[in-house]
Design an enzyme around this catalytic site. Structure first.
Site, PDB file in Angstrom:
ATOM      1  CB  THR A 150      43.487  38.065  37.292  1.00  0.00           C
ATOM      2  OG1 THR A 150      42.429  37.179  37.649  1.00  0.00           O
ATOM      3  CG2 THR A 150      42.923  39.162  36.397  1.00  0.00           C
ATOM      4  N   GLY A 189      44.890  39.352  45.488  1.00  0.00           N
ATOM      5  CA  GLY A 189      44.898  39.929  46.827  1.00  0.00           C
ATOM      6  C   GLY A 189      46.217  39.644  47.511  1.00  0.00           C
ATOM      7  CD  GLU A 407      37.717  32.158  42.718  1.00  0.00           C
ATOM      8  OE1 GLU A 407      38.258  32.800  43.630  1.00  0.00           O
ATOM      9  OE2 GLU A 407      38.348  31.578  41.832  1.00  0.00           O
TER      10      GLU A 407
END
Ligand SMILES: CCCCCCCCCCCCCCCCCCCCCCCCCC(=O)SCCNC(=O)CCNC(=O)[C@H](O)C(C)(C)COP(=O)(O)OP(=O)(O)OC[C@H]1O[C@@H](n2cnc3c(N)ncnc32)[C@H](O)[C@@H]1OP(=O)(O)O
Ligand SMILES: Cc1cc2nc3c(=O)[nH]c(=O)nc-3n(C[C@H](O)[C@H](O)[C@H](O)COP(=O)(O)OP(=O)(O)OC[C@H]3O[C@@H](n4cnc5c(N)ncnc54)[C@H](O)[C@@H]3O)c2cc1C
Length: 634
Positions: A150, A189, A407
């Site tokens: 992303t 993350g 997701e």
């Protein structure tokens, strides 16, 4: 003398004369008696370690201290992996996501992406040589990875990602660059402070041609100093393409361009189980609390009743209780399909890929959105105490609503499902989960409200809504609209059709599992009641879909509503026994409202006492701010 174990008298009474074997349900949910033994051993092994306990509640730490404390515990957990009684992979699986891991890492696991996406990306996309080079390093934690896809400007539209990887045949290197601010990787993350490597998704350019998004292994930080490598900001690095599509400078097209999306499919599959675990926690907390909490007056002059005795409270909590079984059984079916499809793909057989993509999108979107709604209902059902941070509802809700976005944002996934349904219906060919779309819907249009009859209604609605969506598309086509405009103008119906497909899969999984399962009569009875309650609940919630696609009448609906409230009353006496069967330890629930012993008020009081503000009668800010105000005679 041994200390008398306190048990709230109302909870004690709820647990008397349980008509079924709770352990049988525990084993069913764990996947067998051996798995239960393994899980309990592992829980004892992890939760008995004093070093893994929080000295102060996490909510009272600064952001940086929270990160440091979670990293300390995550690293300690990794050390415990080696000699875990359950073995490495089962321990890892248990330590990721909403279960055991969240009992220790309440703010999140800084190493989660390393296991949930980075390693699966290497396993799924790397060549044999690349796996030989990196997998062992990753398993041994000699590198910490993340999955950087992303960007600030793009998360959904992967074909629009801006990060570029240009192959230089002279140096046989890839040059990765972020050409604009919106190309900066955003959200991954562990990317900020923890990971020193990343699988970076970038547009591959070779010989001046863009070959689409591909995964690249990129080192982010120096392995010794952890300093970002030179130029990391504008991403001038010498990454390596994790795929076998570049042979000596010549691009070899993969058999299916979507294989580079495989890691996301894996995570969508595991997210279904993860949100179900979170929902089980929320339902357990709310159910036990609702049997401890006495409030108001049901029968004039009588003692205040347990709030669970209100039909309104049963209507809040029993459908989510039933949903935990429905979603677990559907997630199990999806996991099995994932394994079958993956084994086939490794042999070069991609036939099941569209079905796996369609079903994983459908279930991830359905389970995450339904679980988020149900968790919020559980929170509300606990009144003011449900709003407290220590109730654990805010954290559970935050984790489940995140799954509605990450997701694959749910709306986008619903549209992916609809694309597959429309294609199957039109071409009259498709995979395992869409067989019902092939051929004309059989069976009478009349309605019978038996379990089988209701399942037939779900099938009729699923087919009917695809046909309504196709009729919308054709109508736009006849008006001369381009296919992409027609698609956009039918989105509302397309999403309804996708959701009906997902609900049909969950309903059939639940009903089929009860047919196939080797269950004792008492367990079969209570699970059948939950199954019937749940499929009637959803039908009543979505009655418009069924009116549109079948001969459902007002009489049928009134009959189903009576059946529904009868089932609420029938299941009510077993609510606490059912959540006890989840066998969720107090540390995993992490909530004074949901503890096994029901000692709610004392535990709430003890939690409040931990607040730094309660360490003194007058906080220093009084003298700094409030006192001057009080004296200022405004
Ligand atoms: C010690 C050893 C131990 C080892 C142990 C190791 C293992 C240990 C493991 C332990 C695990 C334990 C678990 C614990 C639980 C933890 C969970 C919680 C944590 C979760 C954290 C997660 C954090 C979140 C991470 C993230 O968030 S990561 C970013 C996620 N981002 C997205 O998800 C982007 C969405 N967007 C798209 O996916 C695309 O953009 C888009 C919309 C599809 C359009 O894609 P596009 O290319 O435009 O394709 P179309 O043109 O629409 O379609 C063109 C054609 O392709 C088809 N097709 C599109 N796709 C796909 C696809 N996949 N597959 C197949 N086909 C596809 C489509 O059907 C169509 O077929 P046709 O109709 O032509 O036949
Ligand atoms: C907690 C969390 C953790 C994350 N972890 C990671 C990670 O580790 N690695 C990583 O790479 N990413 C990660 N992400 C990012 C995540 O994958 C994206 O946020 C997600 O894919 C949604 O994309 P987006 O943010 O661009 O939303 P957008 O797609 O911009 O969504 C905005 C709106 O546009 C709508 N929309 C978009 N496209 C369409 C369409 N075709 N038709 C109709 N409506 C449309 C959406 O439905 C939505 O309503 C994480 C996100 C969160 C919240």
């Amino acid at each position: 003398m041994s200390k008398e174990i306190y048990e709230n008298p109302d909870l004690k009474k709820e647990r008397q004369n349980c008509p079924f074997n709770k352990e049988e349900i525990t084993h069913l949910l764990d996947g067998g008696k051996e798995k239960t033994i393994e899980r309990k051993q592992l829980e004892n092994y992890i939760l008995s370690d004093e070093q893994l306990k929080d000295a102060v509640p996490m909510e009272y730490l600064s952001h940086a201290d929270k990160y440091a404390e979670e990293l300390r515990k995550a690293c300690l957990l990794m050390h415990k992996l080696a000699d875990s009684p359950a073995g490495q992979v089962p321990t890892l699986r248990a330590l990721m996501g909403a279960g055991l891991g969240s009992a220790v890492l309440k703010e999140g696991n800084p190493l989660a992406l390393h296991y949930v996406m980075f390693i699966p990306a290497l396993m799924g996309q790397g060549t044999i040589d690349q796996q030989a080079k990196w997998l062992e390093k990753a398993y041994n934690l000699n590198m910490i990875g993340t999955y950087a896809q992303t960007e600030l400007g793009h998360g959904t539209f992967l074909r629009g990602l801006e990060t570029r990887a240009t192959y230089d045949p002279k140096t046989q290197e890839f040059i990765l660059e972020s050409p604009s601010l919106t190309a900066y990787k955003w959200w991954p993350g562990s990317l900020g402070k923890t990971a020193n490597y990343a699988v970076v998704m970038a547009q591959l350019y070779t010989k001046g041609k863009c070959e689409g998004t591909h995964p690249f292994m990129v080192q982010l930080r120096d392995e010794e100093t952890h300093e970002p490598l030179p130029g990391i900001v504008n991403m001038w690095l010498n990454p390596v393409c994790i795929s076998s599509y570049i042979h000596y400078g010549t691009y070899v097209k993969p058999t299916n361009s979507k294989l580079s999306y495989a890691t996301m499919v894996f995570v969508r599959v595991v997210v279904c189980q993860d949100v179900t675990t979170n929902l089980r926690k929320a339902v357990t907390i709310a159910t036990r609390y609702s049997c401890v909490r006495r409030q108001s007056e049901l029968k004039p002059g009588d003692r205040e009743p347990q709030v669970m005795d209100y039909q309104a409270q049963q209507n809040k909590l029993l459908p989510p209780l039933a949903a935990t079984f429905a979603f677990q059984l559907a997630a199990d079916h999806l996991w099995n399909l994932y394994h079958t499809a993956n084994n086939n793909i490794e042999q070069g057989d991609l036939e099941l890929l569209p079905d796996l993509h369609g079903l994983s999108c459908a279930l991830k979107a359905l389970c995450s959105s339904e679980a988020a709604n149900f968790v919020e209902v559980c929170r509300q059902s606990c009144g003011g105490h449900g709003y407290m941070s220590c109730s654990n509802f805010p954290r559970i809700y935050g984790q489940v609503t995140a799954a509605e976005t990450y997701e694959g944002e749910n709306t986008v996934l619903w549209l992916q499902v609809a694309r597959y349904l429309v294609k199957t219906r039109k071409e009259q060919s498709g995979g395992l989960s869409v067989k019902y779309l092939i051929g004309e819907e059989k069976g009478p249009k009349t309605v019978d409200t038996t379990l089988e009859g209701i399942v037939k209604l779900y099938r009729r609605a699923a087919v009917g809504l695809v046909d309504v969506a196709i009729a919308e598309l054709d109508k736009s086509g006849r008006k001369g609209e381009a296919p992409h405009d027609a698609w956009n103008h039918a989105a509302v119906y397309l999403i309804k059709a996708a959701q009906a497909h997902a609900r049909l899969f969950v309903v059939e999984s639940f009903v089929d599992s009860l047919k196939e399962g080797k269950l004792s009569a008492p367990v079969r009875t209570v699970l059948s009641q939950l199954c019937e309650l749940f499929i009637i609940y959803w039908l009543l919630e979505r009655s418009g879909d069924f009116f549109l696609c079948s001969n459902l009448t007002k009489q049928d609906l009134l009959l189903l509503n009576s059946k529904y409230v009868e089932l609420l009353a029938a299941i009510r006496p077993q609510a606490v026994n059912l959540v006890d069967s989840f066998d969720l330890r107090d540390e995993v629930l992490n909530s004074p409202l949901g503890c096994w012993d029901g000692n709610v008020y004392q535990r709430l009081f003890d939690e409040a006492a931990k607040s730094p503000l309660n360490q003194s009668n007058v906080h220093e800010s009084f003298h700094k701010y409030l006192k001057p105000l009080l004296k200022s005679n405004l």
